[in-house]
Design an enzyme around this catalytic site. Structure first.
Site, PDB file in Angstrom:
ATOM      1  N   ARG A  52      -5.433   5.550  -8.043  1.00 39.13           N
ATOM      2  CA  ARG A  52      -5.279   7.010  -8.035  1.00 39.13           C
ATOM      3  C   ARG A  52      -5.175   7.561  -9.455  1.00 39.13           C
ATOM      4  NH1 ARG A  52      -0.243   7.723  -4.149  1.00 39.13           N
ATOM      5  NH2 ARG A  52      -0.727   9.947  -4.432  1.00 39.13           N
ATOM      6  N   LEU A  70       0.854  -1.184   0.000  1.00 39.76           N
ATOM      7  CA  LEU A  70       0.000   0.000   0.000  1.00 39.76           C
ATOM      8  C   LEU A  70       0.890   1.234   0.000  1.00 39.76           C
ATOM      9  CD1 LEU A  70      -2.665  -0.977   2.715  1.00 39.76           C
ATOM     10  CD2 LEU A  70      -2.946  -1.055   0.229  1.00 39.76           C
ATOM     11  N   ASP A  71       0.462   2.289  -0.701  1.00 37.56           N
ATOM     12  CA  ASP A  71       1.185   3.556  -0.666  1.00 37.56           C
ATOM     13  C   ASP A  71       1.272   4.065   0.770  1.00 37.56           C
ATOM     14  OD1 ASP A  71       1.284   3.464  -3.423  1.00 37.56           O
ATOM     15  OD2 ASP A  71      -0.426   4.797  -3.707  1.00 37.56           O
ATOM     16  N   ARG A  72       2.242   4.910   1.032  1.00 34.13           N
ATOM     17  CA  ARG A  72       2.441   5.441   2.389  1.00 34.13           C
ATOM     18  C   ARG A  72       1.160   6.021   2.963  1.00 34.13           C
ATOM     19  NH1 ARG A  72       6.111  10.655   2.984  1.00 34.13           N
ATOM     20  NH2 ARG A  72       4.221  11.506   2.034  1.00 34.13           N
ATOM     21  N   THR A 130      -2.002   5.485   1.968  1.00 39.35           N
ATOM     22  CA  THR A 130      -3.192   4.653   1.839  1.00 39.35           C
ATOM     23  C   THR A 130      -3.292   3.775   3.083  1.00 39.35           C
ATOM     24  OG1 THR A 130      -3.043   4.600  -0.582  1.00 39.35           O
ATOM     25  CG2 THR A 130      -4.352   2.880   0.466  1.00 39.35           C
TER      26      THR A 130
END
Length: 306
Positions: free
Chosen positions: A240, A140-142, A144
Site C-alpha cells: 500500500r 494480512l491487514d484487516r 486485505t
C-alpha cells in the site's frame, strides 16, 4: 500426528554413518535448541531401530531414527474459540491455509479482542477435537483478502519462517490501482517507517527499514491498472505504501490516497491470490491460488464497462 506429537522418521544414509543423533536431526530436520531441550525433557521420544537412545548416541548407515516431538497440547489456554465461518483452502496435521475475507482481523488485539480469524480457527480445531496455539506464518491487514497460512506446531512455524527468510516461500498479490501504470514490470525499492511515533500510517523515508516490492502489470483501463505484486520483504502496509509513493494508490485505500466510492469499493482492492511453499515435514513444494473476491470481481466488471 496423534496423541499430541509430531512424527519424524529418517533412515541414516552412508554419508551420515558414525554421526551423533543430534547432528543428524539438526541437519535433516533443522531442529532448534528449544526443540532439543523438549526432547531431553521427554523420555522415550527418540528411538533408533525401535530402541530408546540419547541425542549423543552415534549411529550407523541404515539405522532408522524415529522422533515423537511433543506439540502444543496442554500449553496454556490459547485463543478463545468463537464460531466464525472459515474458508479452509488446505489443511493437514502440520498447517492450515485459509482464504481470508476482507473486514476481519487476523489475531486479537486491544482494539479487536474478539471476532478475529484466530478465534474462528480455535473453534474450528476445537470442533475437530484438536488444540493448537495460533501461529500465523504471514499476516494480512484487516481489509486485505486472500490466502493466509498458519502452522499447527512450533516446528512447522520455525521451518516456514526460515523459508520466508531465505525467500523460498512465494506470495503474490493482485491490486487494482488508480491511473495507468506505464511500466510493464518494475521494482519498488524504498525504506518504510511510521509517519510519526505511535501512528499506524507508514511512509517511504530514507531513514526507514528496507522494503522491496516487485510488480508486473496485468491489465490497463482508462484510469486504472491491475498489478500482480510479490514481496521481497514483509513490512507493515508495504504494498500500500509503495504503490501510493509510486503515484498509483490502491483503489479504495483512503489511508494512502486512494478512493473507491465511485467504483463501489469500501476497502483497499488488494488480494493475496497465490502462495507457494515447501511443506515442513514432506519438504515437497506445493502451491495454491485464490480467485478474486466478489467485491474485486465486481470492480473489474465496472472497469471493463468504462
Amino acid at each position: 500426528m496423534g496423541n499430541g506429537h509430531i512424527a519424524f522418521r529418517h533412515q541414516v544414509i552412508k554419508e551420515e554413518d558414525g554421526r551423533k543423533v543430534r547432528q543428524i536431526l539438526s541437519n535433516r530436520f533443522r531442529f532448534s535448541r528449544r526443540m532439543f531441550r523438549r526432547l531431553r525433557n521427554e523420555n522415550g521420544m527418540v528411538k533408533v531401530n525401535g530402541e530408546n537412545v540419547f541425542l549423543t548416541s552415534r549411529i550407523m548407515a541404515g539405522d532408522v531414527i524415529e522422533v515423537a516431538m511433543p506439540t502444543d497440547e496442554g500449553e496454556g489456554e490459547g485463543t478463545p474459540p468463537q464460531p466464525i465461518p472459515l474458508d479452509v483452502k488446505y489443511e493437514d496435521d502440520d498447517l492450515i491455509i485459509l482464504n481470508k475475507p476482507p473486514g476481519i482481523v487476523v489475531h486479537p488485539t486491544r482494539r479487536h479482542p474478539e471476532g478475529t480469524l484466530a478465534n474462528g480457527l480455535a473453534y474450528h480445531w476445537q470442533e475437530r477435537g484438536e488444540f493448537h496455539l495460533i501461529r500465523p506464518v504471514t499476516r494480512l491487514d484487516r481489509d486485505t483478502s486472500g490466502l493466509i497460512l498458519f502452522a499447527k506446531h512450533a516446528y512447522g512455524h520455525a521451518f516456514l519462517a526460515k523459508q520466508m527468510e531465505k525467500r523460498r516461500y512465494q506470495r503474490e498479490y493482485l491490486a487494482f490501482v488508480h491511473g495507468r501504470v506505464e511500466q510493464e514490470k518494475g521494482i519498488l525499492d524504498g525504506p518504510i517507517r511510521r509517519v510519526e511515533e505511535g501512528s499506524i500510517i507508514r511512509k517511504v523515508s530514507f531513514d526507514g527499514v528496507r522494503a522491496v516490492t516487485h510488480f508486473i502489470r496485468v491489465r490497463q483501463w482508462k484510469n486504472a491498472s491491475l498489478l500482480r505484486l510479490s514481496l521481497e520483504t514483509g513490512r507493515t502496509h508495504q504494498i500500500r505504501v509503495h504503490l501510493s509513493h509510486m503515484g498509483h494508490p490502491i483503489i479504495g485505500d483512503e489511508m494512502y490516497g486512494g478512493s473507491g466510492e465511485e467504483l463501489g469499493m469500501n476497502r483497499q482492492a488488494l488480494h493475496a491470490g497465490f502462495l507457494s511453499l515447501i511443506h515442513p515435514l514432506s519438504e515437497e513444494r506445493f502451491s495454491l491460488e485464490s480467485s478474486l473476491p466478489e467485491d474485486m470481481a465486481t470492480l473489474q466488471e465496472k472497469l471493463d464497462k468504462e
